[in-house]
Design an enzyme around this catalytic site. Structure first.
Site, short mmCIF file in Angstrom:
data_model
loop_
_atom_site.label_atom_id
_atom_site.label_comp_id
_atom_site.label_asym_id
_atom_site.label_seq_id
_atom_site.Cartn_x
_atom_site.Cartn_y
_atom_site.Cartn_z
N CYS A 42 0.81 -1.21 0.00
CA CYS A 42 0.00 0.00 0.00
C CYS A 42 0.85 1.26 0.00
O CYS A 42 0.66 2.15 -0.82
CB CYS A 42 -0.94 0.00 1.20
SG CYS A 42 -1.97 1.48 1.30
N CYS A 47 -1.53 1.82 -2.95
CA CYS A 47 -2.52 2.87 -2.66
C CYS A 47 -1.94 4.28 -2.63
O CYS A 47 -2.46 5.19 -3.29
CB CYS A 47 -3.19 2.61 -1.31
SG CYS A 47 -3.49 0.89 -0.91
N LYS A 50 0.03 5.53 -5.92
CA LYS A 50 -0.95 5.53 -7.00
C LYS A 50 -1.93 6.69 -6.85
O LYS A 50 -2.22 7.39 -7.82
CB LYS A 50 -1.71 4.21 -7.00
CG LYS A 50 -2.82 4.12 -8.03
CD LYS A 50 -3.70 2.92 -7.73
CE LYS A 50 -4.49 3.13 -6.44
NZ LYS A 50 -5.30 1.96 -6.06
N TYR A 177 -9.08 -3.62 -11.51
CA TYR A 177 -9.05 -2.24 -11.05
C TYR A 177 -7.66 -1.61 -11.16
O TYR A 177 -7.54 -0.41 -11.43
CB TYR A 177 -9.61 -2.13 -9.63
CG TYR A 177 -8.70 -2.61 -8.53
CD1 TYR A 177 -7.89 -1.72 -7.85
CD2 TYR A 177 -8.67 -3.95 -8.16
CE1 TYR A 177 -7.05 -2.15 -6.84
CE2 TYR A 177 -7.84 -4.39 -7.13
CZ TYR A 177 -7.02 -3.49 -6.48
OH TYR A 177 -6.19 -3.92 -5.49
N GLU A 181 -7.09 1.73 -13.31
CA GLU A 181 -6.56 2.94 -12.66
C GLU A 181 -5.34 3.48 -13.38
O GLU A 181 -5.23 4.68 -13.64
CB GLU A 181 -6.24 2.63 -11.19
CG GLU A 181 -7.49 2.45 -10.34
CD GLU A 181 -7.20 1.98 -8.94
OE1 GLU A 181 -8.04 2.20 -8.06
OE2 GLU A 181 -6.12 1.38 -8.71
N HIS A 442 -27.72 20.64 0.32
CA HIS A 442 -27.90 21.22 -1.01
C HIS A 442 -27.11 22.51 -1.17
O HIS A 442 -27.03 23.30 -0.23
CB HIS A 442 -29.39 21.51 -1.23
CG HIS A 442 -29.70 22.05 -2.58
ND1 HIS A 442 -29.71 21.25 -3.71
CD2 HIS A 442 -29.99 23.31 -3.00
CE1 HIS A 442 -30.01 22.00 -4.75
NE2 HIS A 442 -30.17 23.26 -4.36
N GLU A 447 -26.40 14.56 -2.12
CA GLU A 447 -27.81 14.63 -1.73
C GLU A 447 -28.68 13.67 -2.54
O GLU A 447 -29.77 13.29 -2.11
CB GLU A 447 -28.33 16.05 -1.85
CG GLU A 447 -28.47 16.57 -3.28
CD GLU A 447 -28.99 18.00 -3.33
OE1 GLU A 447 -30.15 18.21 -2.88
OE2 GLU A 447 -28.24 18.88 -3.77
#
Length: 453
Positions: A42, A47, A50, A177, A181, A442, A447
């Site tokens: 990682c 992670c 990256k 993935y 990525e 909002h 939302e």
């Protein structure tokens, strides 16, 4: 019997360090070994570097959007060497932090490759130590398929963080993935990207709407995705101008592409068990991974394993949680709490995606006609003034028998940040009525999750 350590952890990645520090906090005498840099995949090859590269890849789109808000952005250029140096400097800084954390927790670090001699003895180089309990947290490593001729000329995701020059043309094999990525990162940084996948869509196992939305967006951004390929029988040959890649489709159509580099990041990762000495113990390996029970226990009573080497859910936060659950239970006298249900996960592609719970297909297989799907697709406010075509997709999957939200999915800006909060609700068993009763913030994209009808 007296041992040198109450606990010895093999592997100082995120999970191993989390377990070691937590056990030490409870008063256990802990040792840990690592033959590479602290932090594991990682921090060093995954992670963290990256995600920093993901940030770098977003600036061209930000520059483009700026004009819609009255900004004039002058001539821009990108310096790969400066970016990659900054990324690796940050990794080095984090290595130092991990070292300080181990020192502060009084966990003894052994630099070197650890090998099990027996169920209680570990050799690190010429040194041998004993431990009451042993925790294996050695993670995984990328693989290269040996069915591809010329595979030795290809690189893996580990290598890309150390490239001194930006690849101007790159072929990425695989639609997982990691491959997705890096395809998006390199495209955003200006490389010409071709992605080769076996099926007709990227991201196998994800919700179909997510797969379709991201693939379409990638293609609109200029990434060429070649589908339905026989990825096992490609050919890679060095030529004067770079690498020549011969690609065959499943219907035997052949195409030749010339590139600077080939990344095989998405062809798979496997547990890193080589030379670990498992054969000297009763630890069982099933389908290339260490077999463990409910509390991460192996077939050897005092040996446990967590993280990617067990090939359950290969995510850093899962390994950390497994490590802390192990330490809490065995050294903190607490109940073992680790659930693999509703684990959120993100794909840091462009656009970004995040998901928690069941896909629509999984939900229909489980609940049948009781499944109701709520969808919302819109252009976020940020893109209105620049008049850019970016879209956000949000999706809730509900079991109408109970009104519980059993899946939540999103493609769009800040998907991971938004789904993290939604994951808490899903994990607590929130109903669609609970979502509806929540007052919206909002104006925001988030939302939509509480206003969908």
């Amino acid at each position: 019997m007296s041992y040198d350590f109450d606990l010895f952890v093999i592997g100082a990645g995120s999970g191993g360090i989390a377990a070691a520090r937590r056990a030490a906090e409870y008063g256990a005498k802990v040792g840990i070994s690592e033959f590479n840099r602290l932090g594991g995949t990682c921090v060093n090859r995954g992670c963290v570097p990256k995600k920093l590269m993901v940030y770098a890849s977003h600036f061209p789109d930000n520059f483009k959007a700026a004009s819609g808000y009255g900004w004039t952005v002058g001539e821009t250029s990108f310096n790969w060497e400066k970016m990659i140096t900054a990324v690796n400097n940050e990794v080095t800084r984090l290595n130092g932090i991990y070292q300080k954390m181990l020192d502060n927790s009084q966990v003894k670090l052994f630099n070197g490759y650890a090998q099990l001699i027996d169920s209680h003895t570990i050799a690190i180089g010429e040194e041998k130590v004993t431990a009451d309990k042993i925790l294996i947290a050695v993670g995984g490593k990328p693989t290269k398929p040996d069915t591809i001729t010329g595979i030795e000329h290809a690189m893996t995701s580990d290598d890309i963080f150390h490239l001194q020059k930006q690849p101007k043309r790159i072929v990425i094999i695989g639609g997982g993935y990691i491959g997705v990525e890096f395809a998006c990162i390199l495209n955003g940084l200006g490389s010409e990207v071709t992605q080769v996948i076996r099926g007709d869509k990227i991201l196998k196992g994800f919700d179909e709407d997510i797969r379709e939305e991201i693939q379409t967006a990638m293609q609109h951004k200029g990434i060429r995705i070649i589908t339905n390929c026989d990825c096992d029988h490609m050919k890679i040959e060095p030529i004067e101008t770079g690498l020549q890649i011969t690609i065959k489709s499943l219907d035997n159509h052949e195409e030749i592409i010339v590139a600077d580099a080939v990344s095989l990041a998405a062809t798979g990762r496997i547990p890193n068990l080589e030379n670990l000495g498992l054969e000297n113990t009763k630890v069982e390996v099933v389908k290339g991974a260490i077999a463990v029970g409910e509390k991460s226990q192996t077939a050897e009573a005092n040996i446990y394993a967590i993280g990617d080497c067990t090939d359950r859910i290969n995510l850093t936060p899962v390994a950390i949680k497994e490590g802390r659950a192990f330490a809490d239970h065995f050294y903190g006298d607490k109940s073992y709490r680790m659930s693999y249900d509703n684990v959120p996960t993100a794909v840091f592609s462009s656009p970004e995606a995040c998901t928690v719970g069941l896909t629509e297909t999984e939900a229909r297989e489980r609940y049948g006609e009781a499944v109701k799907v709520y969808r919302s697709k819109f252009r976020p406010m940020y893109y209105t003034l620049p008049d850019l075509p970016e879209k956000t997709l949000m999706k809730l999957i509900v079991d109408t028998n109970t009104d519980k939200v059993v899946g939540a999915h999103m493609v769009g800006d800040d998907a991971a940040e938004i789904i993290q909060g939604v994951a808490i609700a899903v994990n607590m068993g929130a109903t669609k009525a609970d979502f509806d009763a929540t007052v919206a913030i909002h104006p925001s994209s988030a939302e939509e999750f509480v206003t969908m009808r």
